[in-house]
Scaffold this motif. Structure first.
Motif, PDB file in Angstrom:
ATOM      1  N   ILE A 146      36.825 -24.717 -36.434  1.00 59.07           N
ATOM      2  CA  ILE A 146      38.388 -24.686 -35.527  1.00 59.07           C
ATOM      3  C   ILE A 146      38.832 -23.085 -35.623  1.00 59.07           C
ATOM      4  O   ILE A 146      39.586 -22.844 -34.705  1.00 59.07           O
ATOM      5  N   GLY A 147      38.857 -22.530 -36.781  1.00 60.07           N
ATOM      6  CA  GLY A 147      39.539 -21.093 -36.996  1.00 60.07           C
ATOM      7  C   GLY A 147      38.698 -20.272 -36.009  1.00 60.07           C
ATOM      8  O   GLY A 147      39.440 -19.358 -35.200  1.00 60.07           O
ATOM      9  N   ALA A 148      37.412 -20.446 -35.826  1.00 60.66           N
ATOM     10  CA  ALA A 148      36.749 -19.406 -34.840  1.00 60.66           C
ATOM     11  C   ALA A 148      37.358 -19.641 -33.440  1.00 60.66           C
ATOM     12  O   ALA A 148      37.237 -18.705 -32.764  1.00 60.66           O
ATOM     13  N   ALA A 149      37.300 -20.777 -33.120  1.00 61.86           N
ATOM     14  CA  ALA A 149      37.465 -21.147 -31.471  1.00 61.86           C
ATOM     15  C   ALA A 149      38.992 -20.707 -31.406  1.00 61.86           C
ATOM     16  O   ALA A 149      39.166 -19.951 -30.378  1.00 61.86           O
ATOM     17  N   ILE A 150      39.875 -20.754 -32.137  1.00 57.28           N
ATOM     18  CA  ILE A 150      41.344 -20.411 -31.972  1.00 57.28           C
ATOM     19  C   ILE A 150      41.327 -18.704 -32.121  1.00 57.28           C
ATOM     20  O   ILE A 150      41.912 -17.999 -31.062  1.00 57.28           O
TER      21      ILE A 150
ATOM     22  N   TYR B  44      41.417 -18.571 -38.112  1.00 56.58           N
ATOM     23  CA  TYR B  44      40.347 -17.472 -37.927  1.00 56.58           C
ATOM     24  C   TYR B  44      39.392 -17.707 -38.617  1.00 56.58           C
ATOM     25  O   TYR B  44      39.352 -18.613 -39.618  1.00 56.58           O
ATOM     26  N   GLY B  45      38.103 -17.071 -38.442  1.00 50.35           N
ATOM     27  CA  GLY B  45      36.879 -17.453 -39.139  1.00 50.35           C
ATOM     28  C   GLY B  45      35.712 -17.613 -38.336  1.00 50.35           C
ATOM     29  O   GLY B  45      35.567 -17.125 -37.268  1.00 50.35           O
ATOM     30  N   LYS B  46      34.770 -18.040 -39.147  1.00 53.76           N
ATOM     31  CA  LYS B  46      33.395 -18.133 -38.518  1.00 53.76           C
ATOM     32  C   LYS B  46      32.896 -19.529 -38.333  1.00 53.76           C
ATOM     33  O   LYS B  46      33.121 -20.361 -38.997  1.00 53.76           O
TER      34      LYS B  46
ATOM     35  N   GLU C  67      45.392 -26.203 -28.687  1.00 50.03           N
ATOM     36  CA  GLU C  67      44.561 -27.265 -28.028  1.00 50.03           C
ATOM     37  C   GLU C  67      43.182 -26.998 -28.333  1.00 50.03           C
ATOM     38  O   GLU C  67      42.294 -27.974 -28.550  1.00 50.03           O
ATOM     39  N   ILE C  68      42.885 -25.752 -28.143  1.00 50.05           N
ATOM     40  CA  ILE C  68      41.496 -25.498 -28.508  1.00 50.05           C
ATOM     41  C   ILE C  68      40.765 -25.576 -29.599  1.00 50.05           C
ATOM     42  O   ILE C  68      39.575 -25.967 -29.932  1.00 50.05           O
ATOM     43  N   GLY C  69      41.707 -25.513 -30.622  1.00 44.88           N
ATOM     44  CA  GLY C  69      41.369 -25.934 -32.284  1.00 44.88           C
ATOM     45  C   GLY C  69      41.246 -27.271 -32.268  1.00 44.88           C
ATOM     46  O   GLY C  69      40.198 -27.561 -32.874  1.00 44.88           O
ATOM     47  N   ILE C  70      42.114 -28.271 -31.878  1.00 46.91           N
ATOM     48  CA  ILE C  70      41.969 -29.425 -31.717  1.00 46.91           C
ATOM     49  C   ILE C  70      40.754 -30.002 -31.323  1.00 46.91           C
ATOM     50  O   ILE C  70      40.169 -31.143 -31.781  1.00 46.91           O
TER      51      ILE C  70
ATOM     52  N   GLU D 264      48.157 -25.333 -36.800  1.00 46.96           N
ATOM     53  CA  GLU D 264      49.389 -24.425 -36.639  1.00 46.96           C
ATOM     54  C   GLU D 264      49.274 -23.177 -36.387  1.00 46.96           C
ATOM     55  O   GLU D 264      49.722 -22.167 -36.995  1.00 46.96           O
ATOM     56  N   PRO D 265      48.380 -22.458 -35.457  1.00 46.91           N
ATOM     57  CA  PRO D 265      48.170 -21.312 -35.091  1.00 46.91           C
ATOM     58  C   PRO D 265      49.527 -20.404 -34.941  1.00 46.91           C
ATOM     59  O   PRO D 265      50.092 -20.789 -33.854  1.00 46.91           O
TER      60      PRO D 265
END
Ligand code: MF3
Ligand code: CO
Ligand code: CO
Length: 266
Positions: free
Chosen positions: A148-152, A185-187, A133-136, A203-204
Protein backbone atom coordinates in the motif's frame (compact mmCIF):
# COMPACT_ATOMS: atom_id res chain seq x y z
CA UNK A 1 4.86 -5.89 16.02
CA UNK A 2 1.59 -5.30 17.87
CA UNK A 3 -1.18 -7.75 17.13
CA UNK A 4 -3.78 -6.58 14.62
CA UNK A 5 -7.34 -7.29 15.67
CA UNK A 6 -9.54 -9.40 13.37
CA UNK A 7 -13.11 -8.13 13.61
CA UNK A 8 -16.02 -10.56 14.04
CA UNK A 9 -19.04 -10.42 11.69
CA UNK A 10 -20.99 -8.56 14.42
CA UNK A 11 -18.21 -6.03 14.91
CA UNK A 12 -17.98 -5.53 11.14
CA UNK A 13 -21.72 -4.85 11.01
CA UNK A 14 -21.35 -2.21 13.75
CA UNK A 15 -18.37 -0.65 11.95
CA UNK A 16 -20.46 -0.38 8.77
CA UNK A 17 -22.92 1.79 10.70
CA UNK A 18 -20.44 4.18 12.37
CA UNK A 19 -18.50 4.47 9.08
CA UNK A 20 -21.64 5.24 7.07
CA UNK A 21 -22.54 7.95 9.58
CA UNK A 22 -19.10 9.55 9.22
CA UNK A 23 -19.42 9.37 5.42
CA UNK A 24 -22.88 10.98 5.50
CA UNK A 25 -21.70 13.81 7.73
CA UNK A 26 -18.68 14.45 5.49
CA UNK A 27 -20.91 14.47 2.40
CA UNK A 28 -23.19 17.04 4.05
CA UNK A 29 -20.16 19.19 4.92
CA UNK A 30 -19.43 19.41 1.20
CA UNK A 31 -22.97 20.62 0.56
CA UNK A 32 -22.63 23.45 3.12
CA UNK A 33 -19.04 24.57 2.83
CA UNK A 34 -18.42 27.91 1.10
CA UNK A 35 -16.29 31.04 1.08
CA UNK A 36 -17.03 33.34 4.03
CA UNK A 37 -17.57 30.50 6.51
CA UNK A 38 -15.13 30.05 9.37
CA UNK A 39 -13.60 26.71 10.22
CA UNK A 40 -15.54 26.97 13.48
CA UNK A 41 -18.75 27.03 11.42
CA UNK A 42 -17.68 23.63 10.00
CA UNK A 43 -17.09 22.42 13.56
CA UNK A 44 -20.58 23.50 14.63
CA UNK A 45 -22.10 21.76 11.61
CA UNK A 46 -20.23 18.49 12.22
CA UNK A 47 -20.88 18.58 15.95
CA UNK A 48 -24.64 19.15 15.55
CA UNK A 49 -25.03 16.65 12.69
CA UNK A 50 -23.20 13.97 14.69
CA UNK A 51 -25.31 14.51 17.82
CA UNK A 52 -28.50 14.41 15.71
CA UNK A 53 -27.55 10.86 14.75
CA UNK A 54 -27.23 9.91 18.41
CA UNK A 55 -23.48 9.59 17.91
CA UNK A 56 -20.42 11.28 19.44
CA UNK A 57 -17.71 13.22 17.53
CA UNK A 58 -14.58 11.19 18.36
CA UNK A 59 -12.09 14.10 18.17
CA UNK A 60 -13.82 16.07 20.97
CA UNK A 61 -11.58 15.78 24.06
CA UNK A 62 -9.52 13.01 22.42
CA UNK A 63 -6.12 13.41 24.08
CA UNK A 64 -7.23 16.97 24.85
CA UNK A 65 -8.27 17.94 21.31
CA UNK A 66 -10.70 20.84 21.90
CA UNK A 67 -13.11 20.50 18.94
CA UNK A 68 -15.36 17.96 17.19
CA UNK A 69 -13.59 17.81 13.81
CA UNK A 70 -10.19 18.63 12.31
CA UNK A 71 -10.11 21.40 9.68
CA UNK A 72 -6.77 21.78 7.90
CA UNK A 73 -6.45 24.75 5.51
CA UNK A 74 -3.79 25.14 2.76
CA UNK A 75 -0.34 24.46 4.30
CA UNK A 76 -1.86 22.73 7.32
CA UNK A 77 -1.22 19.00 6.89
CA UNK A 78 -3.61 17.64 9.55
CA UNK A 79 -5.08 18.19 13.04
CA UNK A 80 -6.07 21.80 12.31
CA UNK A 81 -8.21 23.17 15.15
CA UNK A 82 -11.43 24.91 14.02
CA UNK A 83 -11.50 28.60 14.88
CA UNK A 84 -12.06 32.11 13.56
CA UNK A 85 -10.22 31.63 10.24
CA UNK A 86 -12.48 32.64 7.35
CA UNK A 87 -12.40 30.39 4.27
CA UNK A 88 -11.73 32.34 1.08
CA UNK A 89 -11.77 31.82 -2.67
CA UNK A 90 -8.81 29.65 -3.74
CA UNK A 91 -8.31 27.94 -0.37
CA UNK A 92 -8.40 24.19 0.18
CA UNK A 93 -9.54 22.65 3.43
CA UNK A 94 -9.38 19.07 4.62
CA UNK A 95 -12.29 18.14 6.88
CA UNK A 96 -11.64 14.99 8.92
CA UNK A 97 -14.79 13.49 10.46
CA UNK A 98 -14.71 10.67 13.00
CA UNK A 99 -17.98 9.31 14.38
CA UNK A 100 -18.39 7.09 17.44
CA UNK A 101 -21.61 5.07 17.44
CA UNK A 102 -22.57 1.71 18.94
CA UNK A 103 -19.15 1.34 20.50
CA UNK A 104 -17.16 1.78 17.25
CA UNK A 105 -15.39 4.63 15.44
CA UNK A 106 -15.62 5.46 11.72
CA UNK A 107 -12.98 7.82 10.28
CA UNK A 108 -13.01 9.62 6.91
CA UNK A 109 -11.77 12.88 5.44
CA UNK A 110 -11.72 14.84 2.21
CA UNK A 111 -10.17 18.01 0.87
CA UNK A 112 -12.64 20.61 -0.42
CA UNK A 113 -12.10 23.53 -2.79
CA UNK A 114 -13.33 26.90 -1.62
CA UNK A 115 -14.46 28.70 -4.75
CA UNK A 116 -12.27 28.17 -7.80
CA UNK A 117 -9.32 25.80 -7.63
CA UNK A 118 -5.93 27.23 -8.65
CA UNK A 119 -3.55 25.06 -10.68
CA UNK A 120 -1.61 24.35 -7.45
CA UNK A 121 -4.56 23.52 -5.19
CA UNK A 122 -5.97 21.36 -7.93
CA UNK A 123 -2.77 19.41 -8.47
CA UNK A 124 -2.08 18.59 -4.83
CA UNK A 125 -5.73 17.76 -4.13
CA UNK A 126 -6.20 15.50 -7.15
CA UNK A 127 -2.90 13.70 -6.43
CA UNK A 128 -4.00 13.09 -2.80
CA UNK A 129 -7.40 11.81 -3.98
CA UNK A 130 -5.85 9.40 -6.47
CA UNK A 131 -3.13 8.34 -4.02
CA UNK A 132 -5.83 7.06 -1.66
CA UNK A 133 -7.56 5.21 -4.53
CA UNK A 134 -4.27 3.62 -5.58
CA UNK A 135 -3.56 2.56 -2.00
CA UNK A 136 -7.02 1.00 -1.64
CA UNK A 137 -6.51 -0.93 -4.89
CA UNK A 138 -3.59 -2.82 -3.26
CA UNK A 139 -5.76 -4.19 -0.44
CA UNK A 140 -6.60 -7.90 -0.47
CA UNK A 141 -5.99 -10.83 1.85
CA UNK A 142 -2.33 -11.84 1.60
CA UNK A 143 -1.03 -8.46 0.39
CA UNK A 144 1.46 -6.58 2.62
CA UNK A 145 1.13 -3.19 4.27
CA UNK A 146 4.27 -2.20 2.37
CA UNK A 147 2.47 -2.76 -0.93
CA UNK A 148 0.00 0.00 0.00
CA UNK A 149 2.71 2.45 1.06
CA UNK A 150 4.89 1.78 -1.97
CA UNK A 151 2.03 2.24 -4.44
CA UNK A 152 1.05 5.56 -2.87
CA UNK A 153 4.62 6.85 -2.66
CA UNK A 154 5.52 5.86 -6.24
CA UNK A 155 2.46 7.61 -7.62
CA UNK A 156 2.69 10.81 -5.55
CA UNK A 157 6.40 11.27 -6.19
CA UNK A 158 5.97 10.63 -9.93
CA UNK A 159 3.49 13.52 -9.83
CA UNK A 160 6.15 15.78 -8.27
CA UNK A 161 4.62 15.71 -4.80
CA UNK A 162 5.84 14.25 -1.50
CA UNK A 163 4.24 11.94 1.06
CA UNK A 164 4.24 12.85 4.76
CA UNK A 165 6.18 10.36 6.93
CA UNK A 166 5.34 11.56 10.44
CA UNK A 167 1.62 10.71 10.37
CA UNK A 168 0.16 7.40 9.23
CA UNK A 169 -3.07 5.47 8.82
CA UNK A 170 -4.19 3.20 11.65
CA UNK A 171 -6.28 0.28 12.76
CA UNK A 172 -9.67 1.39 14.07
CA UNK A 173 -12.59 -0.18 15.93
CA UNK A 174 -13.55 0.17 19.59
CA UNK A 175 -10.56 2.49 19.80
CA UNK A 176 -9.93 5.52 17.54
CA UNK A 177 -6.33 4.42 16.91
CA UNK A 178 -5.30 0.74 17.05
CA UNK A 179 -2.50 -1.30 15.45
CA UNK A 180 -1.33 -1.49 12.71
CA UNK A 181 0.37 1.70 11.61
CA UNK A 182 -0.35 2.16 7.91
CA UNK A 183 2.55 4.01 6.29
CA UNK A 184 1.92 5.86 3.03
CA UNK A 185 5.47 5.14 1.84
CA UNK A 186 7.68 2.07 1.89
CA UNK A 187 8.62 -1.04 -0.01
CA UNK A 188 6.57 -3.75 -1.67
CA UNK A 189 6.66 -7.15 0.03
CA UNK A 190 7.44 -5.63 3.43
CA UNK A 191 5.33 -5.13 6.54
CA UNK A 192 2.43 -7.05 8.00
CA UNK A 193 0.42 -9.45 5.84
CA UNK A 194 -3.24 -8.43 5.44
CA UNK A 195 -5.93 -10.80 6.68
CA UNK A 196 -9.69 -10.78 6.10
CA UNK A 197 -11.40 -8.97 9.00
CA UNK A 198 -8.71 -6.36 9.54
CA UNK A 199 -10.09 -2.80 9.56
CA UNK A 200 -7.80 0.19 9.15
CA UNK A 201 -7.62 3.64 7.60
CA UNK A 202 -5.58 4.77 4.62
CA UNK A 203 -5.10 8.54 4.71
CA UNK A 204 -2.17 9.83 2.65
CA UNK A 205 -1.09 13.42 3.33
CA UNK A 206 0.43 14.75 0.11
CA UNK A 207 2.54 17.93 -0.02
CA UNK A 208 3.32 20.05 -3.04
CA UNK A 209 6.87 20.64 -1.67
CA UNK A 210 8.91 18.70 0.86
CA UNK A 211 7.46 16.02 3.18
CA UNK A 212 8.83 17.73 6.28
CA UNK A 213 6.24 18.89 8.81
CA UNK A 214 6.24 20.61 12.18
CA UNK A 215 3.72 20.75 15.00
CA UNK A 216 2.64 24.18 16.25
CA UNK A 217 4.56 24.66 19.52
CA UNK A 218 1.73 26.77 20.98
CA UNK A 219 -1.36 24.63 20.41
CA UNK A 220 0.57 21.29 20.21
CA UNK A 221 -1.86 20.01 17.51
CA UNK A 222 -1.73 21.91 14.22
CA UNK A 223 0.68 20.26 11.77
CA UNK A 224 2.18 22.54 9.09
CA UNK A 225 4.46 21.90 6.12
CA UNK A 226 7.92 23.24 7.00
CA UNK A 227 8.32 24.91 3.59
CA UNK A 228 4.85 26.47 3.61
CA UNK A 229 3.74 24.41 0.60
CA UNK A 230 0.15 23.22 0.15
CA UNK A 231 -0.94 19.88 1.61
CA UNK A 232 -4.02 17.77 0.82
CA UNK A 233 -5.45 14.55 2.24
CA UNK A 234 -8.23 12.01 1.75
CA UNK A 235 -9.07 9.21 4.18
CA UNK A 236 -11.21 6.09 4.13
CA UNK A 237 -11.79 3.35 6.69
CA UNK A 238 -11.53 -0.02 4.90
CA UNK A 239 -12.19 -3.69 5.64
CA UNK A 240 -9.90 -6.39 4.24
CA UNK A 241 -12.01 -9.16 2.69
CA UNK A 242 -11.21 -12.59 1.24
CA UNK A 243 -11.52 -11.20 -2.25
CA UNK A 244 -10.26 -7.64 -1.80
CA UNK A 245 -11.59 -4.65 0.05
CA UNK A 246 -14.78 -3.04 1.30
CA UNK A 247 -14.64 0.74 1.68
CA UNK A 248 -16.66 1.22 4.86
CA UNK A 249 -16.76 5.03 4.58
CA UNK A 250 -17.95 5.02 0.96
CA UNK A 251 -19.84 8.23 0.20
CA UNK A 252 -23.63 8.01 -0.30
CA UNK A 253 -23.26 10.44 -3.26
CA UNK A 254 -20.40 12.40 -4.87
CA UNK A 255 -18.83 15.16 -2.79
CA UNK A 256 -19.77 18.68 -3.73
CA UNK A 257 -16.86 21.17 -3.79
CA UNK A 258 -14.41 18.34 -4.32
CA UNK A 259 -15.31 15.42 -6.61
CA UNK A 260 -16.93 17.73 -9.14
CA UNK A 261 -13.72 19.71 -9.69
CA UNK A 262 -14.29 20.16 -13.42
CA UNK A 263 -17.53 22.05 -12.86
CA UNK A 264 -17.32 23.91 -9.55
CA UNK A 265 -17.58 27.67 -9.40
CA UNK A 266 -18.99 28.11 -5.91
N1 MF3 B 1 -9.05 11.79 12.41
C1 MF3 B 1 -7.61 11.83 12.60
C2 MF3 B 1 -7.10 10.57 11.95
O1 MF3 B 1 -7.38 10.37 10.82
C3 MF3 B 1 -7.20 11.92 14.02
C4 MF3 B 1 -7.56 13.19 14.67
S1 MF3 B 1 -7.06 13.14 16.29
C5 MF3 B 1 -7.70 14.59 16.87
O2 MF3 B 1 -6.50 9.72 12.51
F1 MF3 B 1 -7.57 14.55 18.14
F2 MF3 B 1 -7.06 15.58 16.31
F3 MF3 B 1 -8.96 14.65 16.54
CO1 CO C 1 -7.56 8.33 10.71
CO1 CO D 1 -9.36 10.98 10.32
Amino acid sequence: MAVVDIKSPKEIEAMRVSCLMAAETLTLVGEHIRAGMTTDDINTFVHDDTLKRGAYPSPLNYKGFPKSVCTSVNDIVCHGIPGAQVLKDGDIVNVDVTTFFGGFHGDTSATFYIGRPTPETRHVTEVARKALEIGIAEVREGARLGDIGAAIQEYAEAEGCSVVRDFVGHGIGRKFHEPPQVKHYGKRGQGERLKAGMIFTIEPMVNLGSFEVRVDPKDKWTVYTVDGSLSAQFEHTILVTRTGVEVLTKRPRPLRASENVATIFV
